[in-house]
Design a protein around this motif. Structure first.
Motif, PDB file in Angstrom:
ATOM      1  N   ALA A   1      -9.692   0.103  -5.307  1.00 50.33           N
ATOM      2  CA  ALA A   1      -9.866  -1.044  -6.205  1.00 50.33           C
ATOM      3  C   ALA A   1      -8.521  -1.670  -6.540  1.00 50.33           C
ATOM      4  O   ALA A   1      -8.357  -2.897  -6.506  1.00 50.33           O
ATOM      5  CB  ALA A   1     -10.586  -0.611  -7.473  1.00 50.33           C
TER       6      ALA A   1
ATOM      7  N   SER B   1      -7.124  -3.442  -3.488  1.00 49.89           N
ATOM      8  CA  SER B   1      -7.798  -4.724  -3.297  1.00 49.89           C
ATOM      9  C   SER B   1      -7.192  -5.798  -4.188  1.00 49.89           C
ATOM     10  O   SER B   1      -6.934  -6.924  -3.748  1.00 49.89           O
ATOM     11  CB  SER B   1      -9.294  -4.569  -3.594  1.00 49.89           C
ATOM     12  OG  SER B   1      -9.971  -5.798  -3.449  1.00 49.89           O
ATOM     13  N   GLY B   2      -6.932  -5.437  -5.453  1.00 45.28           N
ATOM     14  CA  GLY B   2      -6.307  -6.388  -6.362  1.00 45.28           C
ATOM     15  C   GLY B   2      -4.910  -6.774  -5.927  1.00 45.28           C
ATOM     16  O   GLY B   2      -4.521  -7.948  -6.000  1.00 45.28           O
TER      17      GLY B   2
ATOM     18  N   ARG C   1      -9.488  -3.308 -10.384  1.00 47.13           N
ATOM     19  CA  ARG C   1      -9.226  -4.385  -9.411  1.00 47.13           C
ATOM     20  C   ARG C   1      -8.740  -5.639 -10.114  1.00 47.13           C
ATOM     21  O   ARG C   1      -7.751  -6.258  -9.701  1.00 47.13           O
ATOM     22  CB  ARG C   1     -10.491  -4.694  -8.615  1.00 47.13           C
ATOM     23  CG  ARG C   1     -10.283  -5.747  -7.534  1.00 47.13           C
ATOM     24  CD  ARG C   1     -11.584  -6.106  -6.847  1.00 47.13           C
ATOM     25  NE  ARG C   1     -12.532  -6.713  -7.762  1.00 47.13           N
ATOM     26  CZ  ARG C   1     -13.716  -6.186  -8.094  1.00 47.13           C
ATOM     27  NH1 ARG C   1     -14.099  -5.019  -7.593  1.00 47.13           N
ATOM     28  NH2 ARG C   1     -14.522  -6.801  -8.939  1.00 47.13           N
TER      29      ARG C   1
END
Length: 245
Positions: free
Chosen positions: A42, A45-46, A209
């Protein structure tokens, strides 16, 4: 942006206690590793959504806790450091982040608090009490790498913000213990901070995220400090818990 991401296990949502969750012999260790890797993915992804070009994930927990088969394919993975600190961090990184981090030993309201092991009562550098986060953050500042993001329980987030005021934090659970447990032996202290209120894993990942993306965008705009209120020469002082049987 090139990002160094340090991981630990005790600060992950859903990791409930030490005995059953954090050791390779624990019955739920494999589940804990999957939960950690979900939070790492997560954050990754961020970071990439915000423009990161490289992310190195350092598996910083005990015997290791990253489920490498489910790790985001865009990252590189690091494990094994003969010299210990700073675990492969160097000045080529633009920022350093943490996922799954826990508070330092003796923290009131923390979950699974400890420093290095449950045997520590306190660790300080130049009379400033710090935990595992603080030790690596100090190394990062020495290298000119700003700490910009950290996730874990609420008490850890407060600890990180106190040491690094402009860091972006993300809490995924909250400890409920109201006493520090200073008189506990290591074995007793391992059980002392088991109580917590957790986000669900999916909710924790969404929060991580979003916060990681915001933090990486701010890092891209050079908004983070590269100084820390601890200056050399350094004096390290460790205090250990009493032995009890």
């Amino acid at each position: 942006m090139k990002i160094f991401l340090m991981t630990d296990l005790e600060g992950v949502a859903g990791v409930k206690n030490a005995v059953d969750w954090i050791y390779p012999t624990s019955p739920f260790y494999a589940v804990a590793c999957r939960l950690l890797t979900g939070e790492v993915n997560a954050a990754v992804s961020g970071f990439f959504d915000a423009g990161a070009s490289e992310v190195l994930v350092a598996d910083g927990h005990g015997a290791g806790a990253i489920d490498v088969e489910s790790l985001d394919e865009r990252v590189e993975f690091a494990r094994g450091w003969p010299q210990g600190f700073p675990f492969g961090l160097d000045s080529t990184f633009d920022g350093i982040a943490w996922v799954g981090q826990h508070p330092k030993a003796g923290t009131i309201g923390g979950h699974l608090c400890h420093t290095q092991s449950f045997e520590y009562l306190d660790l300080s550098i130049n009379d400033i009490s710090i935990g595992e986060f603080g030790q690596l953050a100090l190394c990062a500042y020495e290298l000119g790498v700003p700490p910009f993001f950290a996730s874990g329980d609420l008490a850890f987030c407060q600890e990180a913000q106190k040491l690094c005021p402009d860091i972006v934090t993300c809490s995924v659970k909250k400890g409920v213990q109201t006493k520090p447990g200073d008189s506990c032996s290591a074995e007793e202290y391992e059980r002392w901070n088991e109580g917590a209120i957790h986000l669900s894993p999916l909710a924790a990942r969404r929060r991580i995220r979003d916060c990681a993306r915001l933090a990486a965008l701010e890092l891209k705009n050079r908004k983070f400090s590269s100084t820390i209120p601890i200056a050399p020469p350094y004096v390290r002082r460790a205090v250990f818990r009493p032995n009890k049987k």
